[in-house]
Design a protein around this motif. Sequence first.
Motif, PDB file in Angstrom:
ATOM      1  N   VAL A 307       0.849  -1.191   0.000  1.00 29.73           N
ATOM      2  CA  VAL A 307       0.000   0.000   0.000  1.00 29.73           C
ATOM      3  C   VAL A 307       0.885   1.241   0.000  1.00 29.73           C
ATOM      4  CG1 VAL A 307      -1.928   1.178   1.113  1.00 29.73           C
ATOM      5  CG2 VAL A 307      -1.664  -1.304   1.360  1.00 29.73           C
ATOM      6  N   GLY A 308       0.752   2.052  -1.049  1.00 24.60           N
ATOM      7  CA  GLY A 308       1.620   3.228  -1.203  1.00 24.60           C
ATOM      8  C   GLY A 308       2.699   2.926  -2.219  1.00 24.60           C
ATOM      9  N   LEU A 330      -1.233  -0.787  -4.235  1.00 22.06           N
ATOM     10  CA  LEU A 330      -2.430   0.040  -4.074  1.00 22.06           C
ATOM     11  C   LEU A 330      -2.062   1.497  -3.851  1.00 22.06           C
ATOM     12  CD1 LEU A 330      -5.702  -0.501  -3.349  1.00 22.06           C
ATOM     13  CD2 LEU A 330      -4.888   0.448  -1.196  1.00 22.06           C
ATOM     14  N   GLU A 331      -2.775   2.373  -4.554  1.00 29.73           N
ATOM     15  CA  GLU A 331      -2.587   3.826  -4.366  1.00 29.73           C
ATOM     16  C   GLU A 331      -3.931   4.502  -4.264  1.00 29.73           C
ATOM     17  OE1 GLU A 331      -0.867   6.536  -4.019  1.00 29.73           O
ATOM     18  OE2 GLU A 331       1.192   5.827  -3.856  1.00 29.73           O
ATOM     19  N   THR A 332      -3.902   5.790  -3.945  1.00 28.96           N
ATOM     20  CA  THR A 332      -5.172   6.512  -3.867  1.00 28.96           C
ATOM     21  C   THR A 332      -5.514   7.164  -5.206  1.00 28.96           C
ATOM     22  OG1 THR A 332      -3.870   8.302  -2.948  1.00 28.96           O
ATOM     23  CG2 THR A 332      -5.227   7.076  -1.408  1.00 28.96           C
ATOM     24  N   ALA A 336      -0.450   8.604  -9.202  1.00 18.60           N
ATOM     25  CA  ALA A 336       0.598   8.086  -8.323  1.00 18.60           C
ATOM     26  C   ALA A 336       0.843   6.607  -8.603  1.00 18.60           C
ATOM     27  CB  ALA A 336       0.202   8.287  -6.866  1.00 18.60           C
ATOM     28  N   TYR A 375      -9.443  -1.156  -2.494  1.00 21.13           N
ATOM     29  CA  TYR A 375      -9.077  -2.089  -1.419  1.00 21.13           C
ATOM     30  C   TYR A 375      -9.648  -3.488  -1.632  1.00 21.13           C
ATOM     31  CZ  TYR A 375      -6.689   1.171   1.683  1.00 21.13           C
ATOM     32  OH  TYR A 375      -5.771   2.017   2.232  1.00 21.13           O
ATOM     33  N   GLU A 386       2.235  -1.847   4.388  1.00 18.37           N
ATOM     34  CA  GLU A 386       1.837  -0.445   4.227  1.00 18.37           C
ATOM     35  C   GLU A 386       3.077   0.432   4.171  1.00 18.37           C
ATOM     36  OE1 GLU A 386       2.314   3.071   5.942  1.00 18.37           O
ATOM     37  OE2 GLU A 386       2.185   1.501   7.482  1.00 18.37           O
ATOM     38  N   GLU A 390       4.126   9.134   6.413  1.00 17.27           N
ATOM     39  CA  GLU A 390       4.420   8.902   7.830  1.00 17.27           C
ATOM     40  C   GLU A 390       3.539   9.816   8.682  1.00 17.27           C
ATOM     41  OE1 GLU A 390       5.880   6.516   8.980  1.00 17.27           O
ATOM     42  OE2 GLU A 390       7.326   6.921  10.564  1.00 17.27           O
ATOM     43  N   VAL A 394      -3.144   9.048   8.549  1.00 16.67           N
ATOM     44  CA  VAL A 394      -3.164   8.298   7.279  1.00 16.67           C
ATOM     45  C   VAL A 394      -3.016   6.806   7.573  1.00 16.67           C
ATOM     46  CG1 VAL A 394      -2.104   8.069   5.001  1.00 16.67           C
ATOM     47  CG2 VAL A 394      -2.129  10.301   6.121  1.00 16.67           C
ATOM     48  N   LYS A 395      -2.116   6.465   8.494  1.00 16.37           N
ATOM     49  CA  LYS A 395      -1.922   5.044   8.836  1.00 16.37           C
ATOM     50  C   LYS A 395      -3.234   4.467   9.380  1.00 16.37           C
ATOM     51  CE  LYS A 395       2.798   5.183   8.497  1.00 16.37           C
ATOM     52  NZ  LYS A 395       3.511   4.800   7.318  1.00 16.37           N
ATOM     53  N   VAL A 398      -5.653   3.699   6.619  1.00 18.40           N
ATOM     54  CA  VAL A 398      -5.215   2.544   5.822  1.00 18.40           C
ATOM     55  C   VAL A 398      -5.435   1.245   6.604  1.00 18.40           C
ATOM     56  CG1 VAL A 398      -3.177   1.404   4.839  1.00 18.40           C
ATOM     57  CG2 VAL A 398      -3.547   3.849   4.446  1.00 18.40           C
ATOM     58  N   ASN A 415       5.522  -0.307   7.378  1.00 18.95           N
ATOM     59  CA  ASN A 415       6.929   0.060   7.164  1.00 18.95           C
ATOM     60  C   ASN A 415       7.273   1.353   7.913  1.00 18.95           C
ATOM     61  OD1 ASN A 415       9.520  -0.026   5.827  1.00 18.95           O
ATOM     62  ND2 ASN A 415       8.795   1.569   4.459  1.00 18.95           N
ATOM     63  N   SER A 417       8.720   4.208  10.123  1.00 15.20           N
ATOM     64  CA  SER A 417      10.052   4.275  10.728  1.00 15.20           C
ATOM     65  C   SER A 417      10.041   4.973  12.080  1.00 15.20           C
ATOM     66  CB  SER A 417      11.055   4.934   9.787  1.00 15.20           C
ATOM     67  OG  SER A 417      10.473   5.967   9.068  1.00 15.20           O
ATOM     68  N   SER A 441      16.121   2.303   2.849  1.00 16.82           N
ATOM     69  CA  SER A 441      16.086   2.824   1.485  1.00 16.82           C
ATOM     70  C   SER A 441      17.482   2.758   0.836  1.00 16.82           C
ATOM     71  CB  SER A 441      15.606   4.277   1.539  1.00 16.82           C
ATOM     72  OG  SER A 441      15.527   4.795   0.251  1.00 16.82           O
TER      73      SER A 441
HETATM   74  P1  NAI Z   1       6.641   8.621  -0.224  1.00 15.05           P
HETATM   75  O1  NAI Z   1       6.086   9.939   0.035  1.00 15.05           O
HETATM   76  O2  NAI Z   1       7.694   8.449  -1.267  1.00 15.05           O
HETATM   77  O3  NAI Z   1       5.465   7.619  -0.614  1.00 15.05           O
HETATM   78  C1  NAI Z   1       4.234   7.529   0.056  1.00 15.05           C
HETATM   79  C2  NAI Z   1       3.204   7.053  -0.963  1.00 15.05           C
HETATM   80  O4  NAI Z   1       2.031   6.700  -0.268  1.00 15.05           O
HETATM   81  C3  NAI Z   1       2.832   8.110  -1.986  1.00 15.05           C
HETATM   82  O5  NAI Z   1       2.972   7.567  -3.283  1.00 15.05           O
HETATM   83  C4  NAI Z   1       1.366   8.416  -1.670  1.00 15.05           C
HETATM   84  O6  NAI Z   1       0.611   8.725  -2.834  1.00 15.05           O
HETATM   85  C5  NAI Z   1       0.933   7.117  -1.046  1.00 15.05           C
HETATM   86  N1  NAI Z   1      -0.208   7.230  -0.153  1.00 15.05           N
HETATM   87  C6  NAI Z   1      -0.470   8.207   0.733  1.00 15.05           C
HETATM   88  N2  NAI Z   1      -1.622   7.952   1.379  1.00 15.05           N
HETATM   89  C7  NAI Z   1      -2.094   6.786   0.889  1.00 15.05           C
HETATM   90  C8  NAI Z   1      -3.244   5.994   1.170  1.00 15.05           C
HETATM   91  N3  NAI Z   1      -4.126   6.337   2.066  1.00 15.05           N
HETATM   92  N4  NAI Z   1      -3.410   4.862   0.469  1.00 15.05           N
HETATM   93  C9  NAI Z   1      -2.505   4.481  -0.458  1.00 15.05           C
HETATM   94  N5  NAI Z   1      -1.399   5.206  -0.749  1.00 15.05           N
HETATM   95  C10 NAI Z   1      -1.211   6.336  -0.093  1.00 15.05           C
HETATM   96  O7  NAI Z   1       7.131   8.055   1.180  1.00 15.05           O
HETATM   97  P2  NAI Z   1       8.217   6.951   1.487  1.00 15.05           P
HETATM   98  O8  NAI Z   1       9.539   7.580   1.660  1.00 15.05           O
HETATM   99  O9  NAI Z   1       8.058   5.843   0.535  1.00 15.05           O
HETATM  100  O10 NAI Z   1       7.762   6.474   2.949  1.00 15.05           O
HETATM  101  C11 NAI Z   1       6.662   5.637   3.154  1.00 15.05           C
HETATM  102  C12 NAI Z   1       6.751   5.031   4.531  1.00 15.05           C
HETATM  103  O11 NAI Z   1       7.975   4.331   4.670  1.00 15.05           O
HETATM  104  C13 NAI Z   1       6.710   6.015   5.674  1.00 15.05           C
HETATM  105  O12 NAI Z   1       6.010   5.419   6.742  1.00 15.05           O
HETATM  106  C14 NAI Z   1       8.162   6.189   6.038  1.00 15.05           C
HETATM  107  O13 NAI Z   1       8.369   6.570   7.367  1.00 15.05           O
HETATM  108  C15 NAI Z   1       8.658   4.790   5.819  1.00 15.05           C
HETATM  109  N6  NAI Z   1      10.073   4.672   5.584  1.00 15.05           N
HETATM  110  C16 NAI Z   1      10.723   5.534   4.754  1.00 15.05           C
HETATM  111  C17 NAI Z   1      12.085   5.391   4.523  1.00 15.05           C
HETATM  112  C18 NAI Z   1      12.793   6.305   3.583  1.00 15.05           C
HETATM  113  O14 NAI Z   1      14.031   6.321   3.618  1.00 15.05           O
HETATM  114  N7  NAI Z   1      12.107   7.045   2.750  1.00 15.05           N
HETATM  115  C19 NAI Z   1      12.867   4.334   5.201  1.00 15.05           C
HETATM  116  C20 NAI Z   1      12.062   3.454   5.997  1.00 15.05           C
HETATM  117  C21 NAI Z   1      10.743   3.646   6.197  1.00 15.05           C
END
Ligand code: NAI
Length: 704
Positions: A307-308, A330-332, A336, A375, A386, A390, A394-395, A398, A415, A417, A441
């Motif tokens: 998801v995301g 899955l995305e919204t 995206a 969904y 998921e 962050e 939102v979490k 979902v 996922n 952090s 990452s």
């Molecule tokens: P990002 O901003 O690149 O991606 C988030 C994605 O989730 C976006 O494509 C957005 O459209 C989508 N999204 C938002 N709300 C949604 C919903 N309700 N349903 C479906 N999709 C939805 O963020 P990123 O960096 O990928 O981070 C995602 C998660 O991973 C966060 O919880 C972050 O803390 C965690 N994380 C990030 C790391 C990093 O280095 N970027 C490392 C480890 C964990």
Amino acid sequence: MTVHYDLYGEVALIRLDNPPMNGLSLAIRQAAVKALEQARQDPEVRAVVLMGAARVFSSGADIKEFGSPLAFQGPNLSQLIAMVERSPKPVVAALGGVAMGGGLELALGCHYRIATPDCSLALPEVKLGLVPGAGGTQRLPRALGVEPALNLVVSGDAVKAEQLAAIPGQRLFDRLAAGAETLRDEAIALARAGADAQAAGQPLPRLRDLPCSHPRADGYFHFARTLVKGKAGPLPAPVKAVDLVETATRSPFDEGMAIEFQSFRLLMESPESAALRHAFLAERAASRIADMPPGIRPRDVQSVAVVGAGTMGCGIAISLLQAGLPVTLLETKQEALDRGLASIRQHFETELRKGRLKPGQLDERLALLRGSLDYADLAQADLAIEAVFEDMGVKESVFRQLDAVMKPGAILASNTSTLDLDRIAAFTQRPQDVVGLHFFSPAHLMKLLEVVRGVQTSHEVLATAMALGKRIRKTCVVSGVCDGFIGNRMLDPYLRQAAFLLEEGCSPAEVDRAMEKFGFPMGPFRMSDMAGNDIGWYIRQRHRLERPEIRHSAVADRLCELGRFGQKTGAGWYDYVAGRRDAIPSPVVQQLIEQHRQAIGIVPRRVPEQEIVQRLLLALVNEGARILEQGIAARASDIDLVYLTGYGFPAWRGGPMHYADQLGLFEVAETMRQFAQAPNGDAVFWQPAEWLQRLVAAGGRFNG
Ligand code: NAI
């Protein structure tokens, strides 16, 4: 654990049976010597076959014996091999599955060798900071030729038997077997032929009797040494391996053997090898969960929802697809989703172009992937991961939706952090099925996966998460729930300490240089510029509200107020030229730091490099000790593994807790006390964790 002895007519079959990999422990060596003696004394026996009881020949020495007197206790490996080589009756090694390290050396001592084409052979000792110690560097060049042997010894990499058998003039194999099913019978036939040849007056073939030379030895070894030195960095073993292969070409066999054994023993005492062996054992230990009841079986995971489709979601999806798991992303919003699907496709296309994917595999992988905005499409998935923004709101949305649509027994993973996994689990009716899967990452490249265990996460779900991690080839470390889990929680005091060093007189480049010299690929400031300085800014703001007792330097805030978020904004602790990653010291940042020092009334001093390194490392160590105290990590080696696989801690230093053990914990606590008492010292920061104090009082170590 034993050795089986059976007679096949006039051939004695000796099978090593120490599952899973036939490690050559003392007990196995003793039993093998007995069996060889039995064969020698039996007048009916004309030849011997040595093989593994299951499909594996042997992965070599029992690494748990390394560094203990057991490794050298008689019969040691060299003595066992010498006994095989001196046997008056021909001995055939029948190699299947794996013949590595001491296992391959044992085979090299036999008179004949037969292998299945897919048998993996290697002398991997350099990966543990060692060289082969039982003749590998002396016999293999005689069997294979100098250059192919040197490549194997120096790289430590595994090569298939069929590849080595194709080397012109090789004497490593007398024959390749048709396959694993026929290996035993073909080996027995080879043993009979050996006995017949002996009866016809031919001497038993021994690799030690073969000549070993290189037509342009001087030039070749000079070239090899230069190349290897460049790659080996601070590790002494690979260069020593070149020396030993050269010795094989210049010295009589027995002299070469003595030199090799001496080198092996010296390297065994080296801190680099101790660290690499520690890391190896840490990896094995991490998969053991002390309170896992026996008989718990992981759930079957046949398909996964992600998801995301942002940075992390796409990387996670790639990891899953690479392991052959069907993924629904899955995305919204369609836009995206399209972006995510395109970036995954692009990744695999690049892999294909670079030859890392075979033609056909691209379509195979992409056929496993589908996108969705609904969904309802996730209803049949066995697991959802998921990776959305962050944000707890939102979490929540979902997880509530996932809980509503996913079938009973499906696992919901986050996922996140920084957020509290137990709160996330409470949004669902199945908190026992919620677990954290904290990828790093870029998720498809980074080895580390922190498996976060919530208070209600069931054993079965934890076991499933670990099994999935292994399936997608991650190094899994279990962490309890806390702010930042193991890795990022420790990173926080590390980065805070780095900022304090700026206040006291260092430049970002000085701090980075010291840590890079220690062995990190990147110092803290270059790393922050890469990850984005806004992440830390956000964490500091949260800490100021939730944990006001934590002291932060405001210098990083000043930087962020200028919009200097790092590489992505073209400026951070350093300046960057568009499209390049070189970190250029910035006069703006220097001025900012100087102004900040003046504002807080610190007169800068020159901080010695040793102090920089110690302060940053001991910041990690002290937080690691608190993590152990609170049971967030099960063992110190888990913490080391997190830093080795997720944060670039140099492998040959073994991780922060191992480093502290090497330093001696009394010394560690004493150094912290000195830091606390220094001008501008921070007594709260340097208060030794209770766990550390207890170990110091008991004269103990973090790692047992
Ligand atoms: P990002 O901003 O690149 O991606 C988030 C994605 O989730 C976006 O494509 C957005 O459209 C989508 N999204 C938002 N709300 C949604 C919903 N309700 N349903 C479906 N999709 C939805 O963020 P990123 O960096 O990928 O981070 C995602 C998660 O991973 C966060 O919880 C972050 O803390 C965690 N994380 C990030 C790391 C990093 O280095 N970027 C490392 C480890 C964990």
